[in-house]
Write a protein that holds these residues in place. Structure first.
Motif, PDB file in Angstrom:
ATOM      1  N   LEU A 170      -1.364 -13.851  -1.659  1.00  0.00           N
ATOM      2  CA  LEU A 170      -1.700 -12.812  -0.680  1.00  0.00           C
ATOM      3  C   LEU A 170      -2.282 -11.645  -1.525  1.00  0.00           C
ATOM      4  O   LEU A 170      -3.286 -11.202  -1.055  1.00  0.00           O
ATOM      5  CB  LEU A 170      -0.415 -12.684  -0.035  1.00  0.00           C
ATOM      6  N   ARG A 171      -1.786 -11.298  -2.505  1.00  0.00           N
ATOM      7  CA  ARG A 171      -2.085 -10.131  -3.374  1.00  0.00           C
ATOM      8  C   ARG A 171      -3.893 -10.369  -3.650  1.00  0.00           C
ATOM      9  O   ARG A 171      -4.624  -9.395  -3.637  1.00  0.00           O
ATOM     10  CB  ARG A 171      -1.411  -9.846  -4.497  1.00  0.00           C
ATOM     11  N   ASP A 172      -4.140 -11.485  -3.802  1.00  0.00           N
ATOM     12  CA  ASP A 172      -5.577 -11.844  -4.194  1.00  0.00           C
ATOM     13  C   ASP A 172      -6.555 -11.719  -3.096  1.00  0.00           C
ATOM     14  O   ASP A 172      -7.716 -11.352  -3.086  1.00  0.00           O
ATOM     15  CB  ASP A 172      -5.741 -13.296  -4.473  1.00  0.00           C
ATOM     16  N   GLN A 173      -6.134 -11.516  -1.797  1.00  0.00           N
ATOM     17  CA  GLN A 173      -6.837 -11.159  -0.650  1.00  0.00           C
ATOM     18  C   GLN A 173      -7.080  -9.725  -0.572  1.00  0.00           C
ATOM     19  O   GLN A 173      -8.060  -9.290   0.321  1.00  0.00           O
ATOM     20  CB  GLN A 173      -6.308 -11.477   0.684  1.00  0.00           C
ATOM     21  N   VAL A 174      -6.584  -8.721  -1.444  1.00  0.00           N
ATOM     22  CA  VAL A 174      -6.668  -7.528  -1.337  1.00  0.00           C
ATOM     23  C   VAL A 174      -7.620  -6.873  -2.452  1.00  0.00           C
ATOM     24  O   VAL A 174      -7.299  -7.185  -3.710  1.00  0.00           O
ATOM     25  CB  VAL A 174      -5.058  -6.629  -1.330  1.00  0.00           C
ATOM     26  N   SER A 175      -8.356  -5.809  -2.212  1.00  0.00           N
ATOM     27  CA  SER A 175      -9.565  -5.537  -3.228  1.00  0.00           C
ATOM     28  C   SER A 175      -8.761  -4.618  -4.023  1.00  0.00           C
ATOM     29  O   SER A 175      -7.483  -3.847  -3.978  1.00  0.00           O
ATOM     30  CB  SER A 175     -10.278  -5.003  -2.523  1.00  0.00           C
ATOM     31  N   PRO A 176      -9.010  -4.850  -5.297  1.00  0.00           N
ATOM     32  CA  PRO A 176      -8.395  -3.652  -6.427  1.00  0.00           C
ATOM     33  C   PRO A 176      -8.426  -2.394  -5.781  1.00  0.00           C
ATOM     34  O   PRO A 176      -9.793  -2.201  -5.363  1.00  0.00           O
ATOM     35  CB  PRO A 176      -9.257  -3.960  -7.704  1.00  0.00           C
ATOM     36  N   GLY A 177      -7.715  -1.265  -6.161  1.00  0.00           N
ATOM     37  CA  GLY A 177      -7.683  -0.238  -5.596  1.00  0.00           C
ATOM     38  C   GLY A 177      -7.197   0.113  -4.125  1.00  0.00           C
ATOM     39  O   GLY A 177      -7.095   1.308  -3.542  1.00  0.00           O
ATOM     40  N   ALA A 178      -7.224  -0.981  -3.496  1.00  0.00           N
ATOM     41  CA  ALA A 178      -6.711  -0.808  -2.042  1.00  0.00           C
ATOM     42  C   ALA A 178      -5.466  -0.026  -1.726  1.00  0.00           C
ATOM     43  O   ALA A 178      -5.271   0.513  -0.663  1.00  0.00           O
ATOM     44  CB  ALA A 178      -6.640  -2.197  -1.381  1.00  0.00           C
ATOM     45  N   GLU A 179      -4.670  -0.176  -2.627  1.00  0.00           N
ATOM     46  CA  GLU A 179      -3.288   0.622  -2.472  1.00  0.00           C
ATOM     47  C   GLU A 179      -3.750   1.866  -2.480  1.00  0.00           C
ATOM     48  O   GLU A 179      -2.892   2.759  -1.806  1.00  0.00           O
ATOM     49  CB  GLU A 179      -2.081   0.611  -3.675  1.00  0.00           C
ATOM     50  N   HIS A 180      -4.565   2.616  -2.862  1.00  0.00           N
ATOM     51  CA  HIS A 180      -5.000   3.985  -2.899  1.00  0.00           C
ATOM     52  C   HIS A 180      -5.699   4.481  -1.323  1.00  0.00           C
ATOM     53  O   HIS A 180      -5.599   5.249  -0.817  1.00  0.00           O
ATOM     54  CB  HIS A 180      -6.199   4.577  -3.739  1.00  0.00           C
TER      55      HIS A 180
END
Length: 88
Positions: free
Chosen positions: A12-22
């Motif tokens: 699931l984490r792989d679906q999220v772009s790096p830096g999306a947590e910001h």
């Protein structure tokens, strides 16, 4: 969290772009149905629901705030979920 849940969360984490947590919001959306199939789990099955409940109750995923997305089994990965996978 057991290994199976961690591998599922990592997918699931792989679906999220790096830096999306910001960015937050919809940038953290994850689509659980396809990931379930890729892991040999039938979406909507008791097994899948138990896995999602484990990840939600552990604070790794959150139900999407909009009903239309919740009905499509879209969740939001939390910062705790991202950190759990990124530590591995």
């Amino acid at each position: 969290m057991d290994d199976r849940a961690l591998h599922y969360l990592a997918a699931l984490r792989d679906q999220v772009s790096p830096g999306a947590e910001h960015t937050g919001g919809d940038a953290l959306n994850v689509y659980t149905g396809v990931t379930a199939i890729e892991h040999g789990i039938e979406p909507g099955s008791d097994e899948h629901d138990a896995l999602l409940n484990e990840l939600v109750s552990g604070g790794y995923l959150a139900p999407h705030p909009r009903t239309i997305f919740r009905n499509q089994r879209v969740y939001r990965i939390t910062l705790k979920g991202i950190a759990a996978v990124d530590r591995v």
